[in-house]
Enzyme design. Structure first.
Site, PDB file in Angstrom:
ATOM      1  N   SER A  30     -79.419   8.382  21.056  1.00  0.00           N
ATOM      2  CA  SER A  30     -79.436   7.731  22.383  1.00  0.00           C
ATOM      3  C   SER A  30     -78.808   8.576  23.470  1.00  0.00           C
ATOM      4  O   SER A  30     -77.627   8.925  23.386  1.00  0.00           O
ATOM      5  CB  SER A  30     -78.629   6.428  22.353  1.00  0.00           C
ATOM      6  OG  SER A  30     -79.279   5.447  21.658  1.00  0.00           O
ATOM      7  N   HIS A  61     -84.784   6.708  24.110  1.00  0.00           N
ATOM      8  CA  HIS A  61     -85.324   7.431  22.953  1.00  0.00           C
ATOM      9  C   HIS A  61     -86.734   7.905  23.264  1.00  0.00           C
ATOM     10  O   HIS A  61     -87.683   7.113  23.250  1.00  0.00           O
ATOM     11  CB  HIS A  61     -85.341   6.533  21.724  1.00  0.00           C
ATOM     12  CG  HIS A  61     -84.008   6.375  21.089  1.00  0.00           C
ATOM     13  ND1 HIS A  61     -83.555   7.202  20.095  1.00  0.00           N
ATOM     14  CD2 HIS A  61     -83.011   5.524  21.349  1.00  0.00           C
ATOM     15  CE1 HIS A  61     -82.337   6.850  19.745  1.00  0.00           C
ATOM     16  NE2 HIS A  61     -81.968   5.825  20.488  1.00  0.00           N
ATOM     17  N   HIS A  83     -85.591   3.159  14.569  1.00  0.00           N
ATOM     18  CA  HIS A  83     -84.450   2.512  13.922  1.00  0.00           C
ATOM     19  C   HIS A  83     -84.909   1.381  12.995  1.00  0.00           C
ATOM     20  O   HIS A  83     -85.943   0.753  13.239  1.00  0.00           O
ATOM     21  CB  HIS A  83     -83.508   1.919  14.974  1.00  0.00           C
ATOM     22  CG  HIS A  83     -82.980   2.908  15.954  1.00  0.00           C
ATOM     23  ND1 HIS A  83     -83.711   3.292  17.056  1.00  0.00           N
ATOM     24  CD2 HIS A  83     -81.803   3.594  16.000  1.00  0.00           C
ATOM     25  CE1 HIS A  83     -82.999   4.177  17.750  1.00  0.00           C
ATOM     26  NE2 HIS A  83     -81.849   4.383  17.130  1.00  0.00           N
ATOM     27  N   TYR A  85     -83.457  -1.477  12.868  1.00  0.00           N
ATOM     28  CA  TYR A  85     -83.370  -2.769  13.582  1.00  0.00           C
ATOM     29  C   TYR A  85     -84.606  -3.073  14.420  1.00  0.00           C
ATOM     30  O   TYR A  85     -84.828  -4.207  14.821  1.00  0.00           O
ATOM     31  CB  TYR A  85     -82.106  -2.845  14.456  1.00  0.00           C
ATOM     32  CG  TYR A  85     -82.016  -1.820  15.565  1.00  0.00           C
ATOM     33  CD1 TYR A  85     -82.820  -1.897  16.700  1.00  0.00           C
ATOM     34  CD2 TYR A  85     -81.120  -0.763  15.474  1.00  0.00           C
ATOM     35  CE1 TYR A  85     -82.740  -0.952  17.701  1.00  0.00           C
ATOM     36  CE2 TYR A  85     -81.028   0.188  16.477  1.00  0.00           C
ATOM     37  CZ  TYR A  85     -81.849   0.087  17.583  1.00  0.00           C
ATOM     38  OH  TYR A  85     -81.771   1.030  18.566  1.00  0.00           O
ATOM     39  N   GLU A  86     -85.419  -2.056  14.682  1.00  0.00           N
ATOM     40  CA  GLU A  86     -86.649  -2.305  15.447  1.00  0.00           C
ATOM     41  C   GLU A  86     -87.686  -3.035  14.596  1.00  0.00           C
ATOM     42  O   GLU A  86     -88.702  -3.484  15.120  1.00  0.00           O
ATOM     43  CB  GLU A  86     -87.238  -0.976  15.941  1.00  0.00           C
ATOM     44  CG  GLU A  86     -86.404  -0.290  17.008  1.00  0.00           C
ATOM     45  CD  GLU A  86     -86.987   1.065  17.384  1.00  0.00           C
ATOM     46  OE1 GLU A  86     -88.008   1.079  18.082  1.00  0.00           O
ATOM     47  OE2 GLU A  86     -86.434   2.098  16.961  1.00  0.00           O
ATOM     48  N   ALA A 113     -75.157   8.009  18.964  1.00  0.00           N
ATOM     49  CA  ALA A 113     -74.107   7.381  19.763  1.00  0.00           C
ATOM     50  C   ALA A 113     -73.432   6.364  18.849  1.00  0.00           C
ATOM     51  O   ALA A 113     -74.103   5.701  18.059  1.00  0.00           O
ATOM     52  CB  ALA A 113     -74.714   6.693  20.968  1.00  0.00           C
ATOM     53  N   MET A 211     -75.870   2.426  14.248  1.00  0.00           N
ATOM     54  CA  MET A 211     -77.023   1.761  13.607  1.00  0.00           C
ATOM     55  C   MET A 211     -78.085   2.766  13.162  1.00  0.00           C
ATOM     56  O   MET A 211     -79.266   2.421  13.078  1.00  0.00           O
ATOM     57  CB  MET A 211     -77.653   0.768  14.591  1.00  0.00           C
ATOM     58  CG  MET A 211     -76.698  -0.240  15.184  1.00  0.00           C
ATOM     59  SD  MET A 211     -77.524  -1.236  16.445  1.00  0.00           S
ATOM     60  CE  MET A 211     -76.106  -2.016  17.257  1.00  0.00           C
ATOM     61  N   SER A 212     -77.683   3.997  12.893  1.00  0.00           N
ATOM     62  CA  SER A 212     -78.701   5.005  12.539  1.00  0.00           C
ATOM     63  C   SER A 212     -78.105   6.026  11.565  1.00  0.00           C
ATOM     64  O   SER A 212     -77.169   5.725  10.838  1.00  0.00           O
ATOM     65  CB  SER A 212     -79.188   5.712  13.809  1.00  0.00           C
ATOM     66  OG  SER A 212     -78.154   6.502  14.373  1.00  0.00           O
ATOM     67  N   ASN A 235     -68.611   4.221  23.250  1.00  0.00           N
ATOM     68  CA  ASN A 235     -67.835   3.031  23.645  1.00  0.00           C
ATOM     69  C   ASN A 235     -66.796   2.777  22.567  1.00  0.00           C
ATOM     70  O   ASN A 235     -66.918   3.288  21.454  1.00  0.00           O
ATOM     71  CB  ASN A 235     -68.770   1.813  23.738  1.00  0.00           C
ATOM     72  CG  ASN A 235     -69.531   1.572  22.433  1.00  0.00           C
ATOM     73  OD1 ASN A 235     -70.527   2.237  22.153  1.00  0.00           O
ATOM     74  ND2 ASN A 235     -69.040   0.659  21.629  1.00  0.00           N
ATOM     75  N   HIS A 247     -75.871  -1.595  26.100  1.00  0.00           N
ATOM     76  CA  HIS A 247     -76.634  -0.364  25.849  1.00  0.00           C
ATOM     77  C   HIS A 247     -76.539   0.569  27.065  1.00  0.00           C
ATOM     78  O   HIS A 247     -76.602   1.788  26.926  1.00  0.00           O
ATOM     79  CB  HIS A 247     -78.091  -0.711  25.527  1.00  0.00           C
ATOM     80  CG  HIS A 247     -78.922   0.464  25.098  1.00  0.00           C
ATOM     81  ND1 HIS A 247     -78.534   1.320  24.074  1.00  0.00           N
ATOM     82  CD2 HIS A 247     -80.105   0.952  25.546  1.00  0.00           C
ATOM     83  CE1 HIS A 247     -79.451   2.270  23.928  1.00  0.00           C
ATOM     84  NE2 HIS A 247     -80.419   2.069  24.812  1.00  0.00           N
TER      85      HIS A 247
HETATM   86  N1  HPA Z   1     -71.803  -0.420  17.351  1.00  0.00           N
HETATM   87  C1  HPA Z   1     -72.960  -0.117  16.742  1.00  0.00           C
HETATM   88  N2  HPA Z   1     -73.782   0.821  17.186  1.00  0.00           N
HETATM   89  C2  HPA Z   1     -73.424   1.494  18.290  1.00  0.00           C
HETATM   90  C3  HPA Z   1     -72.239   1.223  18.979  1.00  0.00           C
HETATM   91  C4  HPA Z   1     -71.370   0.205  18.481  1.00  0.00           C
HETATM   92  O1  HPA Z   1     -70.297  -0.098  19.030  1.00  0.00           O
HETATM   93  N3  HPA Z   1     -72.180   2.070  20.039  1.00  0.00           N
HETATM   94  C5  HPA Z   1     -73.319   2.824  19.983  1.00  0.00           C
HETATM   95  N4  HPA Z   1     -74.071   2.488  18.927  1.00  0.00           N
END
Ligand code: HPA
Length: 272
Positions: A30, A61, A83, A85-86, A113, A211-212, A235, A247
């Site tokens: 990302s 992406h 991903h 989750y998609e 990320a 998540m990847s 973050n 996001h």
């Molecule tokens: N959690 C999960 N996936 C993420 C995060 C997070 O805080 N930040 C960026 N991708």
């Protein structure tokens, strides 16, 4: 089946890149895709044109395979990824990583990320992945094993190669780039975690969460590739962050550090 599909995919890519055989592969997460624009003599193929590939629905992406030269080396880059989750099957999630290895890449640099869990991490930090925790609830290698790709029970004790990590840390230090180290926990998403989940992940030894990456690392290492994993801490994780997670924040932080991230990747490619 997968092996034959991979061969067809490789044939298509070679036809469209004048027989390009990369030694190094990258998967850019990302907001980190800009690095692909620095390649010399590059050829770009949208994921949608590549047989066997799926297209990401997530903003930030791009979904383009970029082949070209960086630091005198032939590299192939997945600018963007799909991903779990998609809703994609794991087989589709790992297909680009498998493609890079089948194209010839002995080493993959996989980036993402991630949310920072360890108190030593702040938003904007770059963190080298030393190991991972797979909390996705599945393993991408579940199902019949094709021994032409790798072993049924692949060893994962050095998935994020210690030797390469030492090299990468030395390269970062000599380039004046602060690179931290940590364990990446993969969650299925698409929700960000609850504070209780982050508390659990901290207890079990996670430094950061995303998540990847884990499916792609497992699949590429199964095929014999060494992995360099790099997280951009976009973050602080849920319950640690003083503000709700979005996001937009993830993309903004990635964009903010994109110059130093690009430099680090460039130095790693020419230095390893
Ligand atoms: N959690 C999960 N996936 C993420 C995060 C997070 O805080 N930040 C960026 N991708």
């Amino acid at each position: 089946m997968i092996y034959e599909q991979l061969q067809k995919t490789i044939d298509y890519i070679r036809e469209h890149t004048d027989g390009f055989v990369p030694e190094l592969g990258l998967i850019l997460g990302s907001g980190l895709g800009d690095f692909a624009d620095t390649l010399e003599n590059s050829v770009r193929i949208p994921f949608g044109d590549i047989p066997g590939f799926s297209v990401s629905t997530v903003s930030g992406h791009a979904g383009v395979l970029v082949c070209g030269i960086s630091g005198g080396k032939k590299v192939a880059i997945m600018q963007g990824r799909v991903h779990y989750y998609e809703g994609h099957e794991m087989e589709k999630v790992i297909f680009p990583a498998r493609t890079l290895v089948m194209m010839g890449c002995k080493t993959l640099i996989i980036t993402n990320a991630a949310g920072g869990i360890s108190p030593s991490l702040a938003a904007g930090d770059l963190c080298l992945i030393t190991d991972h925790l797979n909390y996705m609830g599945t393993n991408p290698l579940r199902g019949p094993n094709d021994s032409r790709l790798g072993a049924r029970f692949p060893d994962m004790s050095d998935i994020y190669s210690k030797k390469l990590r030492e090299q990468v840390l030395a390269i970062a230090a000599s380039s004046g780039i602060t690179l931290k180290e940590g364990v990446y926990a993969a969650m299925p998403g698409p929700t960000y975690e609850t504070p209780a989940e982050i508390s659990m992940l901290k207890t079990v030894g996670a430094s950061m969460v995303g998540m990847s990456t884990v499916p792609e690392s497992l699949a590429a290492h199964h095929m014999g590739a060494s992995i360099i994993g790099i997280s951009c801490i976009s973050n602080l994780a849920a319950g640690i962050s003083p503000v709700p997670l979005t996001h937009d924040e993830v993309k903004e932080t990635a964009n903010r550090i994109s110059a130093v991230f690009k430099k680090l990747i460039q130095e790693i490619i020419s230095g390893i």
